[in-house]
Write a protein that holds these residues in place. Structure first.
Motif, PDB file in Angstrom:
ATOM      1  N   ALA A  98       0.823  -1.211   0.000  1.00 40.98           N
ATOM      2  CA  ALA A  98       0.000   0.000   0.000  1.00 40.98           C
ATOM      3  C   ALA A  98       0.856   1.260   0.000  1.00 40.98           C
ATOM      4  CB  ALA A  98      -0.936  -0.002   1.211  1.00 40.98           C
ATOM      5  N   ALA A  99       2.021   1.183   0.653  1.00 45.97           N
ATOM      6  CA  ALA A  99       2.935   2.323   0.714  1.00 45.97           C
ATOM      7  C   ALA A  99       3.821   2.414  -0.527  1.00 45.97           C
ATOM      8  CB  ALA A  99       3.806   2.232   1.964  1.00 45.97           C
ATOM      9  N   ARG A 100       3.730   1.415  -1.437  1.00 46.03           N
ATOM     10  CA  ARG A 100       4.529   1.383  -2.659  1.00 46.03           C
ATOM     11  C   ARG A 100       6.032   1.404  -2.353  1.00 46.03           C
ATOM     12  NH1 ARG A 100       0.013   0.343  -3.834  1.00 46.03           N
ATOM     13  NH2 ARG A 100      -1.353   1.425  -5.305  1.00 46.03           N
ATOM     14  N   ILE A 101       6.444   0.577  -1.390  1.00 49.72           N
ATOM     15  CA  ILE A 101       7.837   0.514  -0.964  1.00 49.72           C
ATOM     16  C   ILE A 101       8.459  -0.791  -1.440  1.00 49.72           C
ATOM     17  CG2 ILE A 101       9.362   0.448   1.046  1.00 49.72           C
ATOM     18  CD1 ILE A 101       8.108   3.168   0.497  1.00 49.72           C
ATOM     19  N   PRO A 102       9.665  -0.760  -2.005  1.00 49.40           N
ATOM     20  CA  PRO A 102      10.344  -2.014  -2.361  1.00 49.40           C
ATOM     21  C   PRO A 102      10.389  -2.953  -1.163  1.00 49.40           C
ATOM     22  CG  PRO A 102      11.537  -0.141  -3.252  1.00 49.40           C
ATOM     23  CD  PRO A 102      10.444   0.422  -2.376  1.00 49.40           C
ATOM     24  N   LEU A 103      10.037  -4.207  -1.400  1.00 52.38           N
ATOM     25  CA  LEU A 103       9.802  -5.154  -0.307  1.00 52.38           C
ATOM     26  C   LEU A 103      10.691  -6.385  -0.445  1.00 52.38           C
ATOM     27  CD1 LEU A 103       8.104  -6.307   2.068  1.00 52.38           C
ATOM     28  CD2 LEU A 103       6.382  -6.987   0.380  1.00 52.38           C
ATOM     29  N   ALA A 156       5.480 -14.864  -6.344  1.00 52.37           N
ATOM     30  CA  ALA A 156       4.874 -15.316  -7.594  1.00 52.37           C
ATOM     31  C   ALA A 156       4.304 -14.161  -8.404  1.00 52.37           C
ATOM     32  CB  ALA A 156       3.779 -16.342  -7.315  1.00 52.37           C
ATOM     33  N   HIS A 157       3.900 -13.100  -7.715  1.00 53.21           N
ATOM     34  CA  HIS A 157       3.255 -11.979  -8.409  1.00 53.21           C
ATOM     35  C   HIS A 157       4.140 -10.737  -8.478  1.00 53.21           C
ATOM     36  CE1 HIS A 157      -0.434 -14.258  -8.700  1.00 53.21           C
ATOM     37  NE2 HIS A 157      -0.373 -14.532  -7.417  1.00 53.21           N
ATOM     38  N   GLY A 158       5.431 -10.905  -8.218  1.00 56.80           N
ATOM     39  CA  GLY A 158       6.372  -9.798  -8.377  1.00 56.80           C
ATOM     40  C   GLY A 158       6.234  -8.694  -7.353  1.00 56.80           C
ATOM     41  N   LEU A 159       5.660  -9.014  -6.204  1.00 54.24           N
ATOM     42  CA  LEU A 159       5.420  -8.004  -5.174  1.00 54.24           C
ATOM     43  C   LEU A 159       6.553  -7.901  -4.170  1.00 54.24           C
ATOM     44  CD1 LEU A 159       1.712  -9.027  -4.546  1.00 54.24           C
ATOM     45  CD2 LEU A 159       2.482  -6.994  -5.784  1.00 54.24           C
ATOM     46  N   GLY A 203      17.889  -7.280  -1.517  1.00 52.75           N
ATOM     47  CA  GLY A 203      17.391  -5.916  -1.367  1.00 52.75           C
ATOM     48  C   GLY A 203      18.372  -4.882  -1.876  1.00 52.75           C
ATOM     49  N   VAL A 204      19.648  -5.078  -1.573  1.00 52.47           N
ATOM     50  CA  VAL A 204      20.685  -4.153  -2.051  1.00 52.47           C
ATOM     51  C   VAL A 204      20.694  -4.134  -3.577  1.00 52.47           C
ATOM     52  CG1 VAL A 204      23.164  -3.703  -2.117  1.00 52.47           C
ATOM     53  CG2 VAL A 204      22.077  -4.397   0.035  1.00 52.47           C
ATOM     54  N   ALA A 205      20.598  -5.318  -4.185  1.00 51.97           N
ATOM     55  CA  ALA A 205      20.587  -5.408  -5.647  1.00 51.97           C
ATOM     56  C   ALA A 205      19.339  -4.758  -6.234  1.00 51.97           C
ATOM     57  CB  ALA A 205      20.674  -6.872  -6.071  1.00 51.97           C
ATOM     58  N   LEU A 206      18.203  -4.923  -5.559  1.00 53.53           N
ATOM     59  CA  LEU A 206      16.950  -4.346  -6.041  1.00 53.53           C
ATOM     60  C   LEU A 206      17.047  -2.827  -6.135  1.00 53.53           C
ATOM     61  CD1 LEU A 206      13.950  -4.716  -6.808  1.00 53.53           C
ATOM     62  CD2 LEU A 206      13.407  -4.604  -4.366  1.00 53.53           C
ATOM     63  N   LEU A 248      12.900  -2.257  -9.931  1.00 53.52           N
ATOM     64  CA  LEU A 248      12.133  -1.410  -9.021  1.00 53.52           C
ATOM     65  C   LEU A 248      10.834  -0.951  -9.673  1.00 53.52           C
ATOM     66  CD1 LEU A 248      14.825   0.889  -7.350  1.00 53.52           C
ATOM     67  CD2 LEU A 248      13.316  -0.730  -6.188  1.00 53.52           C
ATOM     68  N   ALA A 249      10.924  -0.525 -10.924  1.00 49.96           N
ATOM     69  CA  ALA A 249       9.730  -0.062 -11.625  1.00 49.96           C
ATOM     70  C   ALA A 249       8.720  -1.192 -11.790  1.00 49.96           C
ATOM     71  CB  ALA A 249      10.115   0.516 -12.987  1.00 49.96           C
ATOM     72  N   ALA A 250       9.217  -2.404 -12.082  1.00 50.40           N
ATOM     73  CA  ALA A 250       8.323  -3.555 -12.263  1.00 50.40           C
ATOM     74  C   ALA A 250       7.620  -3.896 -10.951  1.00 50.40           C
ATOM     75  CB  ALA A 250       9.110  -4.748 -12.780  1.00 50.40           C
ATOM     76  N   MET A 251       8.364  -3.849  -9.837  1.00 50.68           N
ATOM     77  CA  MET A 251       7.743  -4.158  -8.556  1.00 50.68           C
ATOM     78  C   MET A 251       6.702  -3.106  -8.182  1.00 50.68           C
ATOM     79  SD  MET A 251       9.394  -4.782  -4.749  1.00 50.68           S
ATOM     80  CE  MET A 251      10.197  -6.317  -5.225  1.00 50.68           C
ATOM     81  N   ARG A 252       7.024  -1.849  -8.402  1.00 46.35           N
ATOM     82  CA  ARG A 252       6.054  -0.794  -8.064  1.00 46.35           C
ATOM     83  C   ARG A 252       4.810  -0.895  -8.939  1.00 46.35           C
ATOM     84  NH1 ARG A 252      10.760   2.820  -6.830  1.00 46.35           N
ATOM     85  NH2 ARG A 252      10.640   3.190  -4.576  1.00 46.35           N
ATOM     86  N   GLN A 253       4.970  -1.266 -10.191  1.00 46.15           N
ATOM     87  CA  GLN A 253       3.819  -1.449 -11.065  1.00 46.15           C
ATOM     88  C   GLN A 253       2.949  -2.600 -10.578  1.00 46.15           C
ATOM     89  OE1 GLN A 253       2.488   0.281 -13.462  1.00 46.15           O
ATOM     90  NE2 GLN A 253       0.866  -1.247 -13.718  1.00 46.15           N
TER      91      GLN A 253
END
Length: 376
Positions: free
Chosen positions: A291-296, A315-318, A332-335, A342-347
């Motif tokens: 919900a906060a749109r934060i890399p997880l 499985a869903h890229g979240l 996480g460091v690599a992300l 990052l853009a794909a995860m936020r999308q």
């Protein structure tokens, strides 16, 4: 509409979801309150059950996983589980409370209350609209033996799973896991950092052990401290685990980049302030991060439903994760260094989950209460 949300002190997620529903109901003009369902049998009962659960999860997570697996094996083979009959004992105090505090709808963020209300319904008791809300991205053991007006599940892709476990599809509503309405309002990173007294220019890694401070936070923090530079800040939340907080504070007392904290009521601000969050895959915390749109980054799950939660998110890229603590830190460091990922995860975060679930559930409750009133 008058509503009560029944929760239980077995982990912070159930209470957080209940609070989110209460906020959404109140903002929608309804009369709502949250009730620790086990307190109806006495404060000691609530404390004993809650403490026993927390101690099992914190100190022997593999044992908890074994109990969960046993429940999964048993739940589809028996007509009524021991859990069902144990919770049936709560019918008398719950009946008494409802007589003294009549409501139009009962919402539940825990299985136990749904089991009790199911027992009451099957024994011919007159009940208002009843709506349990599942707070994990799977069908945990014994949901299939509940029988309520409607059941809210986290996502439409889980409908086949709940149906396969024997739940009636026409009563399942894939509306999401409720998070506080505050997550629907934009909170700029700069404002969140200023409110928390955090440096504006640092890259902030938020490390969360859930309400119980579960997981090897020390090893994860050490790994990240080795992988990150002087411009980074590691903000560690230990929850209610005061012993772990003291040990980590002593362990990292010479590293100014590491901040150790206990329980917090500022998770919304922390998620807005950080650049990435590492957390065990609890259903509620994970949904808040989305919900906060934060890399997880998902850390080691407590065996059982959290294992399923992590699988769902991956499985869903979240989220991203790794097999070991070091691999999780590295992921996480690599992300953060990969703009495309990052853009794909936020999308995926923006399009896949229902972050307005609390208000969706309110609208469902309004509709069902109206239908019940029309039937007379």
């Amino acid at each position: 509409m008058k509503a009560v949300i029944l929760s239980c002190n077995t982990g912070g997620g159930h209470n957080a979801a209940a609070k989110a529903l209460c906020e959404a109901l109140t903002q929608s003009g309804h009369d709502a309150q949250v009730l620790d369902y086990l307190v109806l049998a006495g404060e000691r009962v609530s404390k004993t059950v809650g403490d026993s659960y927390v101690e099992l999860v914190k100190h022997t997570p593999k044992a908890f996983g074994a109990v969960y697996d046993l429940g999964m094996a048993v739940s589809t083979r028996v007509k009524r589980s021991p859990i069902y009959y144990i919770n049936a004992a709560m019918a008398t105090p719950l009946r008494r409370w409802l007589t003294e505090h009549p409501v139009d709808v009962i919402l539940m963020t825990h299985l136990y209350a749904a089991e009790t209300l199911t027992w009451m319904k099957r024994h011919g008791e007159s009940l208002p609209v009843t709506i349990p809300v599942a707070t994990d991205y799977t069908c945990i053991p014994f949901w299939e033996e509940t029988e309520c007006t409607a059941t809210v599940i986290p996502h439409e892709t889980l409908l086949p799973l709940f149906a396969a476990r024997g739940m009636k599809t026409d009563t399942l509503h894939p509306l999401g896991i409720p998070v506080s309405p505050a997550y629907l309002q934009a909170l700029p990173k700069e404002a969140a950092r200023e409110a928390l007294g955090l440096p504006q220019k640092a890259r902030i890694y938020l490390i969360v052990g859930g309400s119980m401070g579960a997981g090897d936070l020390g090893r994860l923090t050490s790994a990240l401290a080795r992988m990150t530079g002087p411009d980074c800040l590691l903000y560690v939340v230990c929850g209610s685990n005061e012993d772990k907080m003291r040990r980590l504070a002593a362990r990292f007392r010479h590293d100014e980049r590491v901040l150790i904290h206990g329980q917090t009521n500022a998770m919304r601000q922390l998620l807005a302030a950080c650049d990435i969050v590492y957390t065990k895959p609890g259903g509620l915390t994970s949904t808040e991060a989305v919900a906060a749109r934060i890399p997880l980054v998902h850390t080691e799950p407590i065996p059982g439903c959290e294992t399923e939660n992590r699988s769902f998110f991956l499985a869903h890229g979240l989220s991203v994760s790794g097999r070991t603590t070091v691999a999780q830190a590295r992921a996480g460091v690599a992300l953060l260094q990969d703009p495309t990922a990052l853009a794909a995860m936020r999308q995926a975060q923006a399009s896949f989950l229902h972050v307005d679930a609390a208000f969706r559930i309110v609208r469902l409750a309004e509709r069902l209460v109206e239908q019940a009133e029309q039937k007379g």
